[in-house]
Motif scaffolding. Structure first.
Motif, mmCIF file in Angstrom:
data_model
loop_
_atom_site.group_PDB
_atom_site.id
_atom_site.type_symbol
_atom_site.label_atom_id
_atom_site.label_comp_id
_atom_site.label_asym_id
_atom_site.label_seq_id
_atom_site.Cartn_x
_atom_site.Cartn_y
_atom_site.Cartn_z
ATOM 1 N N ILE A 233 -44.716 57.599 -55.974
ATOM 2 C CA ILE A 233 -43.626 57.623 -56.952
ATOM 3 C C ILE A 233 -43.046 56.216 -56.993
ATOM 4 O O ILE A 233 -42.141 55.881 -56.231
ATOM 5 C CB ILE A 233 -42.535 58.639 -56.565
ATOM 6 N N PRO A 234 -43.559 55.358 -57.871
ATOM 7 C CA PRO A 234 -43.190 53.944 -57.811
ATOM 8 C C PRO A 234 -41.772 53.629 -58.273
ATOM 9 O O PRO A 234 -41.256 52.547 -57.981
ATOM 10 C CB PRO A 234 -44.220 53.275 -58.736
ATOM 11 N N ASP A 235 -41.111 54.549 -58.980
ATOM 12 C CA ASP A 235 -39.827 54.193 -59.590
ATOM 13 C C ASP A 235 -38.619 54.917 -59.008
ATOM 14 O O ASP A 235 -37.514 54.814 -59.528
ATOM 15 C CB ASP A 235 -39.874 54.455 -61.105
ATOM 16 N N ARG A 236 -38.806 55.680 -57.913
ATOM 17 C CA ARG A 236 -37.678 56.365 -57.278
ATOM 18 C C ARG A 236 -38.048 56.737 -55.854
ATOM 19 O O ARG A 236 -39.229 56.768 -55.506
ATOM 20 C CB ARG A 236 -37.261 57.601 -58.078
ATOM 21 N N PRO A 237 -37.078 57.035 -54.980
ATOM 22 C CA PRO A 237 -37.392 57.363 -53.589
ATOM 23 C C PRO A 237 -38.171 58.662 -53.475
ATOM 24 O O PRO A 237 -37.978 59.596 -54.264
ATOM 25 C CB PRO A 237 -36.002 57.489 -52.939
ATOM 26 N N THR A 238 -39.062 58.711 -52.494
ATOM 27 C CA THR A 238 -39.794 59.931 -52.178
ATOM 28 C C THR A 238 -39.053 60.672 -51.072
ATOM 29 O O THR A 238 -38.684 60.062 -50.065
ATOM 30 C CB THR A 238 -41.227 59.606 -51.707
ATOM 31 N N PRO A 239 -38.831 61.963 -51.209
ATOM 32 C CA PRO A 239 -38.171 62.717 -50.137
ATOM 33 C C PRO A 239 -39.011 62.675 -48.862
ATOM 34 O O PRO A 239 -40.219 62.424 -48.901
ATOM 35 C CB PRO A 239 -38.088 64.136 -50.696
ATOM 36 N N PRO A 240 -38.393 62.938 -47.705
ATOM 37 C CA PRO A 240 -39.168 63.018 -46.462
ATOM 38 C C PRO A 240 -40.287 64.056 -46.582
ATOM 39 O O PRO A 240 -40.124 65.105 -47.207
ATOM 40 C CB PRO A 240 -38.126 63.449 -45.430
ATOM 41 N N VAL A 241 -41.428 63.728 -45.987
ATOM 42 C CA VAL A 241 -42.612 64.593 -46.041
ATOM 43 C C VAL A 241 -42.894 65.116 -44.639
ATOM 44 O O VAL A 241 -42.955 64.350 -43.679
ATOM 45 C CB VAL A 241 -43.831 63.809 -46.580
ATOM 46 N N TYR A 242 -43.059 66.433 -44.530
ATOM 47 C CA TYR A 242 -43.311 67.074 -43.240
ATOM 48 C C TYR A 242 -44.641 67.830 -43.307
ATOM 49 O O TYR A 242 -44.743 68.861 -43.972
ATOM 50 C CB TYR A 242 -42.198 68.059 -42.886
ATOM 51 N N CYS A 243 -45.668 67.315 -42.663
ATOM 52 C CA CYS A 243 -46.946 68.034 -42.572
ATOM 53 C C CYS A 243 -46.855 69.027 -41.426
ATOM 54 O O CYS A 243 -46.837 68.634 -40.259
ATOM 55 C CB CYS A 243 -48.089 67.052 -42.314
ATOM 56 N N ILE A 244 -46.804 70.315 -41.738
ATOM 57 C CA ILE A 244 -46.536 71.332 -40.719
ATOM 58 C C ILE A 244 -47.708 72.286 -40.510
ATOM 59 O O ILE A 244 -47.590 73.268 -39.792
ATOM 60 C CB ILE A 244 -45.278 72.133 -41.086
ATOM 61 N N GLY A 245 -48.846 72.012 -41.127
ATOM 62 C CA GLY A 245 -49.979 72.940 -41.061
ATOM 63 C C GLY A 245 -50.977 72.600 -39.965
ATOM 64 O O GLY A 245 -50.759 71.682 -39.174
ATOM 65 N N PRO A 246 -52.065 73.360 -39.916
ATOM 66 C CA PRO A 246 -52.411 74.405 -40.873
ATOM 67 C C PRO A 246 -51.728 75.738 -40.551
ATOM 68 O O PRO A 246 -51.903 76.283 -39.458
ATOM 69 C CB PRO A 246 -53.929 74.538 -40.715
ATOM 70 N N LEU A 247 -50.928 76.232 -41.499
ATOM 71 C CA LEU A 247 -50.333 77.559 -41.394
ATOM 72 C C LEU A 247 -51.201 78.515 -42.197
ATOM 73 O O LEU A 247 -51.397 78.337 -43.387
ATOM 74 C CB LEU A 247 -48.907 77.571 -41.944
ATOM 75 N N MET A 248 -51.718 79.531 -41.534
ATOM 76 C CA MET A 248 -52.617 80.475 -42.209
ATOM 77 C C MET A 248 -52.595 81.785 -41.464
ATOM 78 O O MET A 248 -52.210 81.852 -40.296
ATOM 79 C CB MET A 248 -54.037 79.909 -42.256
#
Length: 480
Positions: A233-248
């Motif tokens: 997203i070059p024109d605004r901040p990206t929210p924090p990203v949480y990789c929490i998987g693999p959930l299945m």
């Protein structure tokens, strides 16, 4: 102020088994960390009975199988004149569900967060109006998310439609080049209403406080890095990203407690000798294609376990329930008799998680739905990629060209995958050096999936960071 001792997290799910399953697994994880959880599910308007005809039994089945999880059925909205486009009809239903969702949020004594499925973007309004932080739970790959978040910028800086670009590679941050023809049909035509709606949705994702992704960092390190660095997203901040998987789902036996017959059949097969074919909860192929698959399997000489579903009468209404398949009508004459010592055909459903984890399973012909990808990676099973709809073609690119956990079934984007191609790719994975390399890579993927979820693993730590963001840092000790 002191934190609520029983903080409530509301999960707002889209109807569809591929979206509900990972949402239920997230609910389980939240419960194990000591939070109260409720899944708010929409009740479809009566006017959309065709599209959502199979949704109520899915929700009921999941609720019965998970008694510790609360399901709240939001009242049906009025929708007197449904959109003729099935996909837009689903999005309209989710948009019209926002007012009852807001009423539900306001009825609760305390809500720590509202976690939304991607198709529930309009519910950001309910979160804002109720004063509740909103997070997205992205149930497909980090690579898909990276591409979709960049798509509004791509359209704003280019001309023309993707549908006119053929296989021209599109370059998005954090992912391998994606042929334009492998993008979802909903974004192929710039002038289409669906495309404009989807671009609007992708553009609103940065409004959330954070994004949970059902993936793990080892599997998609490049995509996760691009997301966290803000490159998508070059024109605004990206929210924090949480990789929490693999959930299945962990896998379930039949409701009557009996073990599925296909598992007993697998018990009698040599280790890594069986090719498993399954195209997901909605996937299906034509009668002509079923016969090509049958010929290819028979000519390969390899053992197989094949889930066959009746083709939809109307390909545009693949979501409607279908009758039990008549194998005598769908498969080549004499096929069942000729292959009875080498294969097993089951109708409509098989316990996929258990099949993939079985020692006899050596390869997986898959539609590349993300739940299936995670199940195969976590079981260490190489994939033969045969994408069908939605983002599955993008997942195919990530699997084949990115993380190298599968090979592609050529012809997936044409009228037919020929029997010769089925035979060729089955032999490639089961007999040749390329198959051995895939198995070695999948062994690593399986080990890293388990490591990510273990105490101190990347996904476990990411989930703890998410809880801290909710100001519940003390609820990080998982219950036994």
């Amino acid at each position: 102020m002191e934190a609520d001792p029983n903080p409530m997290v509301v999960l707002h799910a889209c109807l569809g088994v591929g979206h509900l399953i990972p949402m239920v697994e997230l609910a389980k994880l939240l419960l194990r960390r000591g939070l109260a959880v409720v899944i708010a599910v929409p009740t479809p308007p009566a006017s959309t009975a065709d599209f959502f005809s199979s949704s109520a039994p899915v929700v009921d089945r999941m609720a019965a199988a998970n008694p510790s999880i609360s399901f709240h059925h939001l009242p049906p909205p009025e929708y007197p004149d449904p959109d003729p486009d099935a996909f837009l009809q689903m999005l309209d239903t989710m948009r019209l569900t926002v007012p009852p969702l807001l009423s539900f949020l306001r009825s609760l004594p305390s809500v720590a967060a509202l976690v939304l499925d991607l198709f529930c973007v309009d519910a950001l309004y309910a979160a804002t109006a109720a004063g509740v932080p909103a997070y997205f739970y992205y149930t497909s790959s980090a690579g898909d998310l990276a591409a979709f978040l960049h798509l509004p910028h791509h359209f704003a800086t280019t001309e023309g439609s993707l549908k006119d670009m053929g296989k021209t590679p599109l370059r998005f941050p954090g992912v391998p080049p994606i042929p334009a023809s492998d993008m979802p049909h909903t974004v192929l035509d710039r002038a289409d209403r669906t495309c404009a709606t989807r671009l609007g949705h992708y553009g609103r994702i940065p409004e959330a406080r954070g994004i949970l992704i059902n993936s793990y960092e080892w599997l998609e390190a490049r995509s996760v890095r691009a997301l966290r660095e803000g490159a998508c997203i070059p024109d605004r901040p990206t929210p924090p990203v949480y990789c929490i998987g693999p959930l299945m789902a962990k896998g379930e036996e039949a409701a009557n407690g009996e073990r599925h017959a296909c598992l007993s059949w697998l018990d009698a097969q040599p280790e890594r000798s069986v090719v498993f074919l399954c195209f997901g909860s909605l996937g299906a192929v034509s009668v002509k294609q079923l016969k090509e698959i049958a010929r290819g399997l028979e000519n390969s000489g390899h053992r197989f376990l094949w889930v066959v579903r009746s083709p939809p009468q109307d390909p545009a209404k693949f979501f409607l329930p279908r009758p039990e398949p008549d194998l005598g009508m769908l498969l080549p004459e004499g096929f069942m008799e000729r292959t009875r010592d080498m294969g097993m055909v089951v109708t409509s459903w098989a316990p996929q998680v258990e099949v993939l984890r079985h020692a006899a399973t050596g390869a997986f012909v898959t539609h590349c739905g993300w739940n299936s990808v995670l199940e195969a990676a976590s079981a260490g099973v190489p994939m033969l990629c045969w994408p069908q709809y939605a983002e599955q073609r993008m997942n195919k690119v990530l699997l084949v060209d990115g993380v190298q956990l599968g090979v592609v079934m050529d012809g997936y984007d044409e009228e037919l995958v020929k029997a010769e191609e089925v035979e060729k790719k089955v032999r490639l994975v089961m007999e040749f050096e390329e198959g051995k390399k895939l198995r070695d890579r999948l062994t690593m993927a399986k080990e890293m999936a388990a490591k990510a979820l273990a105490d101190g693993g990347s996904s476990s730590l990411a989930f703890t960071e998410f809880l801290k963001d909710l100001n519940f840092g003390n609820t990080t000790k998982e219950k036994a």
